[in-house]
Design an enzyme around this catalytic site. Structure first.
Site, PDB file in Angstrom:
ATOM      1  N   GLY A 143      12.007 -13.624  24.411  1.00 39.90           N
ATOM      2  CA  GLY A 143      12.361 -12.369  23.366  1.00 39.90           C
ATOM      3  C   GLY A 143      13.091 -11.326  24.175  1.00 39.90           C
ATOM      4  O   GLY A 143      12.923 -10.340  23.904  1.00 39.90           O
TER       5      GLY A 143
ATOM      6  N   HIS B 211       0.973 -21.196  25.809  1.00 38.04           N
ATOM      7  CA  HIS B 211       2.200 -20.338  25.837  1.00 38.04           C
ATOM      8  C   HIS B 211       1.920 -19.363  26.907  1.00 38.04           C
ATOM      9  O   HIS B 211       1.117 -18.688  27.063  1.00 38.04           O
ATOM     10  CB  HIS B 211       2.168 -19.650  24.404  1.00 38.04           C
ATOM     11  CG  HIS B 211       3.365 -18.934  24.273  1.00 38.04           C
ATOM     12  ND1 HIS B 211       3.703 -17.547  24.693  1.00 38.04           N
ATOM     13  CD2 HIS B 211       4.644 -19.432  23.427  1.00 38.04           C
ATOM     14  CE1 HIS B 211       5.038 -17.439  24.444  1.00 38.04           C
ATOM     15  NE2 HIS B 211       5.825 -18.380  23.712  1.00 38.04           N
TER      16      HIS B 211
ATOM     17  N   SER C  38      14.839 -16.862  23.681  1.00 38.74           N
ATOM     18  CA  SER C  38      15.976 -16.369  23.170  1.00 38.74           C
ATOM     19  C   SER C  38      17.073 -17.321  22.673  1.00 38.74           C
ATOM     20  O   SER C  38      18.162 -17.050  22.641  1.00 38.74           O
ATOM     21  CB  SER C  38      16.390 -15.533  24.451  1.00 38.74           C
ATOM     22  OG  SER C  38      15.809 -14.498  24.560  1.00 38.74           O
TER      23      SER C  38
ATOM     24  N   ASN D 283       7.788 -20.255  16.050  1.00 35.14           N
ATOM     25  CA  ASN D 283       6.716 -19.636  16.453  1.00 35.14           C
ATOM     26  C   ASN D 283       6.493 -18.215  16.019  1.00 35.14           C
ATOM     27  O   ASN D 283       7.169 -17.264  16.647  1.00 35.14           O
ATOM     28  CB  ASN D 283       6.534 -19.797  18.133  1.00 35.14           C
ATOM     29  CG  ASN D 283       5.356 -19.019  18.593  1.00 35.14           C
ATOM     30  OD1 ASN D 283       4.157 -18.482  17.851  1.00 35.14           O
ATOM     31  ND2 ASN D 283       5.351 -18.884  19.969  1.00 35.14           N
ATOM     32  N   TRP D 284       5.733 -17.840  15.030  1.00 37.90           N
ATOM     33  CA  TRP D 284       5.627 -16.529  14.336  1.00 37.90           C
ATOM     34  C   TRP D 284       4.980 -15.465  15.364  1.00 37.90           C
ATOM     35  O   TRP D 284       4.896 -14.492  15.119  1.00 37.90           O
ATOM     36  CB  TRP D 284       5.354 -16.501  13.230  1.00 37.90           C
ATOM     37  CG  TRP D 284       6.370 -17.353  12.091  1.00 37.90           C
ATOM     38  CD1 TRP D 284       7.462 -17.619  12.267  1.00 37.90           C
ATOM     39  CD2 TRP D 284       6.069 -17.819  10.807  1.00 37.90           C
ATOM     40  NE1 TRP D 284       8.218 -18.122  11.322  1.00 37.90           N
ATOM     41  CE2 TRP D 284       7.374 -18.178  10.367  1.00 37.90           C
ATOM     42  CE3 TRP D 284       5.055 -17.664   9.942  1.00 37.90           C
ATOM     43  CZ2 TRP D 284       7.278 -18.845   8.850  1.00 37.90           C
ATOM     44  CZ3 TRP D 284       5.104 -18.382   8.900  1.00 37.90           C
ATOM     45  CH2 TRP D 284       6.399 -18.790   8.314  1.00 37.90           C
ATOM     46  N   LYS D 285       4.075 -16.177  16.224  1.00 32.66           N
ATOM     47  CA  LYS D 285       3.262 -15.323  16.928  1.00 32.66           C
ATOM     48  C   LYS D 285       2.382 -14.608  16.333  1.00 32.66           C
ATOM     49  O   LYS D 285       1.884 -14.797  15.015  1.00 32.66           O
ATOM     50  CB  LYS D 285       4.106 -14.370  17.979  1.00 32.66           C
ATOM     51  CG  LYS D 285       5.259 -15.322  18.588  1.00 32.66           C
ATOM     52  CD  LYS D 285       5.839 -14.652  19.883  1.00 32.66           C
ATOM     53  CE  LYS D 285       6.672 -15.701  20.563  1.00 32.66           C
ATOM     54  NZ  LYS D 285       7.472 -15.086  21.813  1.00 32.66           N
TER      55      LYS D 285
ATOM     56  N   GLU E 209       9.616 -22.779  29.075  1.00 33.17           N
ATOM     57  CA  GLU E 209       9.982 -21.488  28.532  1.00 33.17           C
ATOM     58  C   GLU E 209       9.871 -20.595  29.796  1.00 33.17           C
ATOM     59  O   GLU E 209       8.582 -20.039  30.140  1.00 33.17           O
ATOM     60  CB  GLU E 209       8.872 -21.075  27.560  1.00 33.17           C
ATOM     61  CG  GLU E 209       9.005 -21.833  26.399  1.00 33.17           C
ATOM     62  CD  GLU E 209       8.332 -21.007  25.094  1.00 33.17           C
ATOM     63  OE1 GLU E 209       9.122 -21.145  24.289  1.00 33.17           O
ATOM     64  OE2 GLU E 209       7.354 -20.664  25.218  1.00 33.17           O
TER      65      GLU E 209
HETATM   66  P1  PGA Z   1      11.967 -15.970  21.569  1.00 36.41           P
HETATM   67  O1  PGA Z   1      10.601 -16.564  21.871  1.00 36.41           O
HETATM   68  O2  PGA Z   1      12.732 -16.798  20.714  1.00 36.41           O
HETATM   69  O3  PGA Z   1      11.570 -14.714  20.799  1.00 36.41           O
HETATM   70  O4  PGA Z   1      12.328 -15.946  23.079  1.00 36.41           O
HETATM   71  C1  PGA Z   1      10.197 -18.205  22.345  1.00 36.41           C
HETATM   72  C2  PGA Z   1       8.675 -18.342  22.403  1.00 36.41           C
HETATM   73  O5  PGA Z   1       8.226 -17.594  22.818  1.00 36.41           O
HETATM   74  O6  PGA Z   1       8.316 -19.418  21.989  1.00 36.41           O
END
Ligand code: PGA
Length: 223
Positions: free
Chosen positions: A155, A100, A186, A11-13, A149
Site C-alpha cells: 500500500g 496476511h 504495490s 485483495n479488496w481488504k 509480501e
Molecule cells: P497493495 O496491497 O497492492 O495495496 O500494496 C497488497 C496486499 O496487501 O496484498
C-alpha cells in the site's frame, strides 16, 4: 503440454459493501474482452459480508473468476462466536488468503495461528495462499501458494525490486521446495511488466490496484 497460468489475486481488504462489490463485477464483466484469459487465473477476495453476493453474481453471469476469502477460522464449525469456518467458506469460495501481514499486525496472528488455519483450510480442500513477509517466516506444508509480501511495499506505491524478489523467491524455494510463489506489494498496471521474468513467479497479490475495476482490467490486459 499445459501452460502454467499466472494467478492474480484481488485483495479488496475491508473495502466495498456487497452492493459495491457487485457494481465492481458488473463493470468487470463489460470489459472481459480486453483480457487474454488463456494464460491467467483471477480470484477476487471480498470481505466475508460480500462473499455470497459476489459469488452468486459470478456464477449467474459465468464470469471467468474465482472467489477467495481473506481469512478463515483456525477452528472447526461450532461454538466460536464471530469466526467463519472452512466449511462455511467452501460454500462460496475456492481460495483463501492466510496470514496476511495486516492480520498478523492488527489481529496479532501468530505463525501457529497461520499453521492451524492452513490445516483447517485443507480439511475442506480450499486452495491456500499463505503470506510471508520474508524468507525466514515458517511456511505450512499445506500452503498451495506462498505470497511474499514485504511490509514496506504494501500500500505504499513502493514495490520491492525484481532483483530482491528473485533472491527471496530462490531462498524460499531452497528452504521449502515450493515453487508456487506470488509477489504482493504495490503491484500496478505500470510496474507489473518488470516482475514478469522473475524465476518461480506464479502470480501476484494485488490490493490497491484491484479496487477500481477499470484499473484492474488494465493491469490484467498487460499480461
Ligand atoms: P497493495 O496491497 O497492492 O495495496 O500494496 C497488497 C496486499 O496487501 O496484498
Amino acid at each position: 503440454m499445459s501452460m502454467n497460468k499466472l494467478l492474480f489475486i484481488a485483495n479488496w481488504k475491508s473495502n466495498k459493501t456487497s452492493e459495491q462489490a457487485v457494481d465492481w463485477l458488473q463493470v468487470f464483466k463489460k470489459n472481459l474482452s480486453k483480457v487474454d484469459w488463456e494464460n491467467k487465473t483471477v480470484v477476487v477476495c471480498p470481505s466475508f459480508i460480500s462473499v455470497p453476493a459476489s459469488s452468486l453474481y459470478i456464477k449467474a453471469n459465468n464470469l471467468p473468476v474465482f472467489v477467495g476469502a481473506q481469512d478463515l477460522s483456525g477452528y472447526e464449525s461450532g461454538a466460536y462466536t464471530g469466526e467463519v469456518s472452512a466449511l462455511q467458506i467452501k460454500e462460496f469460495c475456492e481460495y483463501v488468503i492466510i496470514g496476511h501481514s495486516e492480520r498478523r499486525k492488527y489481529n496479532r496472528e501468530s505463525d501457529q495461528d497461520v499453521q492451524n488455519k492452513a490445516e483447517m483450510a485443507k480439511t475442506r480442500n480450499l486452495k491456500t495462499i499463505v503470506c510471508v513477509q520474508n524468507e525466514v517466516a515458517p511456511v505450512p506444508k499445506e500452503s498451495d501458494f506462498i505470497a511474499y509480501e514485504p511490509v514496506f511495499a504494501i500500500g505504499t506505491g513502493n514495490p520491492d525490486s525484481p532483483q530482491n524478489i528473485a533472491k527471496v523467491f530462490s531462498k524460499i524455494n531452497d528452504i521449502t521446495g515450493k515453487v508456487n510463489l506470488l509477489y504482493g506489494g504495490s503491484v500496478d498496471a505500470k510496474n507489473i511488466d518488470s516482475f514478469m521474468q522473475i524465476p518461480y513467479l506464479s502470480g501476484f497479490l494485488i490490493g490497491t490496484a484491484s479496487l477500481d475495476p477499470d484499473a484492474f482490467i488494465n493491469l490484467l490486459s498487460k499480461c
